[in-house]
Scaffold this motif. Structure first.
Motif, short mmCIF file in Angstrom:
data_model
loop_
_atom_site.label_atom_id
_atom_site.label_comp_id
_atom_site.label_asym_id
_atom_site.label_seq_id
_atom_site.Cartn_x
_atom_site.Cartn_y
_atom_site.Cartn_z
N GLY A 83 -15.10 7.81 -19.07
CA GLY A 83 -15.56 8.54 -20.24
C GLY A 83 -15.25 10.01 -20.06
N TYR A 84 -15.02 10.71 -21.18
CA TYR A 84 -14.60 12.11 -21.11
C TYR A 84 -15.35 12.92 -22.15
CZ TYR A 84 -11.43 16.18 -21.30
OH TYR A 84 -10.90 17.44 -21.28
N ALA A 85 -15.57 14.20 -21.84
CA ALA A 85 -16.14 15.13 -22.80
C ALA A 85 -15.64 16.53 -22.49
CB ALA A 85 -17.66 15.09 -22.77
N CYS A 92 -17.71 17.53 -28.75
CA CYS A 92 -17.30 17.37 -27.36
C CYS A 92 -16.11 16.42 -27.18
CB CYS A 92 -18.47 16.90 -26.48
SG CYS A 92 -19.76 18.14 -26.30
N MET A 93 -15.26 16.35 -28.18
CA MET A 93 -14.04 15.56 -28.09
C MET A 93 -12.84 16.51 -28.01
SD MET A 93 -14.50 12.25 -28.07
CE MET A 93 -13.08 11.42 -28.79
N PRO A 94 -11.73 16.06 -27.40
CA PRO A 94 -10.51 16.87 -27.40
C PRO A 94 -10.05 17.10 -28.84
CG PRO A 94 -10.32 14.98 -25.91
CD PRO A 94 -11.56 14.77 -26.70
N LEU A 119 -0.63 5.97 -51.93
CA LEU A 119 -0.61 5.62 -50.51
C LEU A 119 -0.92 4.14 -50.33
CD1 LEU A 119 -2.50 8.65 -48.91
CD2 LEU A 119 -0.08 8.09 -48.61
N ARG A 120 -0.38 3.56 -49.27
CA ARG A 120 -0.67 2.19 -48.89
C ARG A 120 -1.37 2.15 -47.53
NH1 ARG A 120 4.61 -1.33 -51.09
NH2 ARG A 120 4.00 -1.25 -53.29
N PRO A 121 -1.89 1.00 -47.10
CA PRO A 121 -2.82 0.99 -45.96
C PRO A 121 -2.24 1.39 -44.61
CG PRO A 121 -3.00 -1.03 -47.24
CD PRO A 121 -1.81 -0.31 -47.74
N ASP A 122 -0.98 1.11 -44.35
CA ASP A 122 -0.45 1.34 -43.01
C ASP A 122 -0.21 2.83 -42.77
OD1 ASP A 122 0.48 0.78 -40.49
OD2 ASP A 122 2.16 -0.46 -41.14
N GLY A 123 -0.27 3.25 -41.52
CA GLY A 123 0.00 4.65 -41.22
C GLY A 123 -0.36 4.99 -39.79
N LYS A 124 0.18 6.10 -39.32
CA LYS A 124 -0.15 6.56 -37.97
C LYS A 124 0.01 8.07 -37.89
CE LYS A 124 2.92 3.81 -36.18
NZ LYS A 124 3.72 3.10 -35.17
N THR A 125 -0.69 8.68 -36.95
CA THR A 125 -0.69 10.13 -36.81
C THR A 125 -0.50 10.52 -35.35
OG1 THR A 125 -3.07 10.29 -36.44
CG2 THR A 125 -2.32 10.32 -38.73
N GLN A 126 -0.08 11.75 -35.13
CA GLN A 126 0.04 12.29 -33.77
C GLN A 126 -0.02 13.81 -33.84
OE1 GLN A 126 2.57 10.28 -30.77
NE2 GLN A 126 3.71 12.20 -30.71
N VAL A 127 -0.68 14.42 -32.86
CA VAL A 127 -0.89 15.87 -32.90
C VAL A 127 -0.60 16.48 -31.54
CG1 VAL A 127 -2.62 17.68 -33.26
CG2 VAL A 127 -2.67 15.64 -34.69
N THR A 128 0.09 17.62 -31.55
CA THR A 128 0.32 18.41 -30.33
C THR A 128 -0.31 19.78 -30.53
OG1 THR A 128 2.45 17.31 -29.99
CG2 THR A 128 2.05 19.32 -28.74
N ILE A 129 -1.08 20.23 -29.56
CA ILE A 129 -1.76 21.52 -29.64
C ILE A 129 -1.46 22.34 -28.40
CG2 ILE A 129 -4.05 22.62 -29.61
CD1 ILE A 129 -5.03 20.46 -31.50
N THR A 250 -10.01 5.90 -27.54
CA THR A 250 -10.77 6.70 -26.58
C THR A 250 -10.51 8.20 -26.76
OG1 THR A 250 -9.07 6.22 -24.91
CG2 THR A 250 -11.05 4.85 -24.91
N TYR A 251 -9.60 8.79 -25.95
CA TYR A 251 -9.50 10.25 -25.92
C TYR A 251 -8.08 10.78 -26.08
CZ TYR A 251 -14.01 9.10 -23.95
OH TYR A 251 -15.26 8.56 -23.77
N GLY A 252 -7.18 9.97 -26.59
CA GLY A 252 -5.85 10.46 -26.86
C GLY A 252 -5.07 10.89 -25.63
N GLY A 253 -5.38 10.30 -24.48
CA GLY A 253 -4.64 10.64 -23.26
C GLY A 253 -5.35 11.64 -22.36
N TRP A 254 -6.41 12.27 -22.86
CA TRP A 254 -7.21 13.15 -22.01
C TRP A 254 -8.06 12.29 -21.07
CZ3 TRP A 254 -7.38 18.55 -22.14
CH2 TRP A 254 -6.69 19.16 -23.18
N GLY A 255 -8.45 12.86 -19.96
CA GLY A 255 -9.28 12.13 -19.01
C GLY A 255 -8.47 11.03 -18.34
N ALA A 256 -8.90 9.80 -18.50
CA ALA A 256 -8.22 8.65 -17.89
C ALA A 256 -8.65 7.40 -18.64
CB ALA A 256 -8.57 8.54 -16.41
N HIS A 257 -8.01 6.28 -18.32
CA HIS A 257 -8.38 5.00 -18.93
C HIS A 257 -8.17 3.89 -17.91
CE1 HIS A 257 -8.96 1.78 -21.76
NE2 HIS A 257 -9.18 2.65 -22.74
#
Length: 411
Positions: A83-85, A92-94, A119-129, A250-257
């Motif tokens: 778990g990550y915070a 407290c999320m990334p 819009l239709r139901p399918d879709g995906k997102t990605q963010v770089t900061i 979970t956390y989008g790659g932050w922390g661990a899994h």
């Protein structure tokens, strides 16, 4: 396909449940033609549903719960969970992950409320900061660098709203004046204004400002439907096994899994319940000001109640006078990570997991509805009393509660 092991006396119409959920997602049309503009990729009314349900192995049941009291119930499998915070956002999320998740949620909202009916139901997102890591180990988002949104849509300039929103999916039937889908360029502009900007406005940073304060349309690398059109979606467009999207859950790659998915698992399956516990612990120590970032790891053996290990990483962000070891001890005093205790303390035997199936299991606002408590692991345990303690004070309390700690944790 629905398959697995369930031991129940209940009579369940699995096929009906599947069709209702496919409709709720919004898939109501299928044509066996990849050139079709009417096919959304799946039809809730006539898709094939295969059910292969068996009972749980008696070997596992005997080792895990049969003949055991609530607190002695063993873990349903071995494994490690995390778990990550982070204090970078109010929840407290990334920020990268909160933004990506909420963009997906917003795509659904504007489709259902009709503001972007095409819009239709399918879709995906990605963010770089772009982040800055401070000398104390904490992180601060500086600039939103890249946003990717690929979302299914009706045929530009040709699709009619009365046909696209016929009432067969999860939206009410549209009966107003006829509307035509906008051009691809206008679709992308509306996605920017109605989805990206509105989502950024809704997220609060630790500075108290919205995430819009670190966004510039001119400087951000925007990729909205970068492949061009995206009319056919769902399993017809790109099939895969659901329930394994462990990073977006979970956390989008932050922390661990640790690798275990959550979906379809009861509280004895620590892939789920212990991952919730790790988030509960991590968020609690961060909210109390004991550290600015926290990663909590637990491990278990099948049939054994007590966790085999607990590890807390604070990335050097712990409050002056404390150490990661002392924060681990604080966690041991205040939490019980045995599967039975987690099921009790987080109300994990309530039938409420449908709410977790989309938009992440973490960072959600806890609430109560119809006698059930949702996202209980997001409601922190108050550890603020420890923020004023020094190392000697924590060590004294650990010594005084050693017997209680050993009843829950291995030595």
């Amino acid at each position: 396909m629905v398959f697995g092991e369930i031991t129940t006396a209940g009579q369940i119409d699995y096929e009906k449940i599947v069709r209702e959920q496919v409709k709720e997602i919004g898939f109501d049309s299928f044509e066996d033609d990849l050139g079709s503009v009417a096919s959304k990729g799946l039809n809730c009314s006539d898709c094939e549903v295969l059910v292969r349900i068996n009972k749980q192995s008696p070997d596992i049941a005997g080792g895990v719960h049969v003949g055991k009291s609530e607190l002695d119930v063993g873990a349903g499998d071995q494994g490690i969970m995390f778990g990550y915070a982070s204090d970078e956002t109010e929840n407290c999320m990334p920020l990268t992950h909160t933004l990506a998740t909420q963009l997906g949620k917003r795509l659904t909202d504007v489709r259902k409320d009709g503001s972007c009916w095409w819009l239709r139901p399918d879709g995906k997102t990605q963010v770089t900061i772009e982040y800055k890591q401070h000398t104390d180990g904490s992180v601060e988002p500086l600039k939103i660098h890249t946003i990717v949104i690929s979302t299914q849509h009706a045929e530009p300039l040709k699709a009619k709203r009365t046909e696209e929103q016929s009432g067969a999916d999860n939206r009410p039937k549209y009966e107003g004046d006829e509307q035509m889908a906008p051009s691809m360029e206008e679709m992308n502009n509306q996605i920017h204004d109605q989805v990206i900007v509105k989502t950024l406005e809704s997220i609060t940073l630790k500075s108290g400002k919205s995430a819009l304060s670190i966004y510039s349309k001119e400087e951000c690398n925007l990729h909205i439907n970068p492949s061009g059109k995206f009319i056919i979606g769902g399993p017809q467009g790109d099939a895969g096994l659901t329930g394994r999207k462990i990073i977006i859950d979970t956390y989008g790659g932050w922390g661990a899994h640790g690798g275990g998915a959550f979906s379809g698992k009861d509280p004895t399956k620590v892939d789920r319940s212990a991952a919730y516990a790790c988030r509960w612990m991590a968020k609690s120590v961060v909210k109390a000001g004991l550290c600015k970032r926290a990663l909590v790891q637990l491990s278990y053996a099948i049939g054994v109640a007590k966790p085999l290990s607990i590890f807390v990483e604070t990335y050097g962000t712990e409050k002056e006078g404390l150490t990661a070891k002392l924060i681990t001890d604080i966690v041991k005093i205040n939490f019980d990570a045995r599967p039975g205790a987690l099921a009790r303390d987080l109300q994990l035997r309530q039938p409420k997991y449908n709410k977790t199936a989309a938009y992440c299991h973490f960072g959600r606002e806890p609430f109560e509805e119809d006698g059930k408590t949702y996202f209980s692991w997001e409601k922190v345990v108050d550890l603020s009393a420890y923020a004023s303690m020094d190392a000697e004070g924590v060590e004294y309390e650990v010594a005084a509660k050693k017997e209680e700690i050993l009843s829950k944790w291995v030595d």
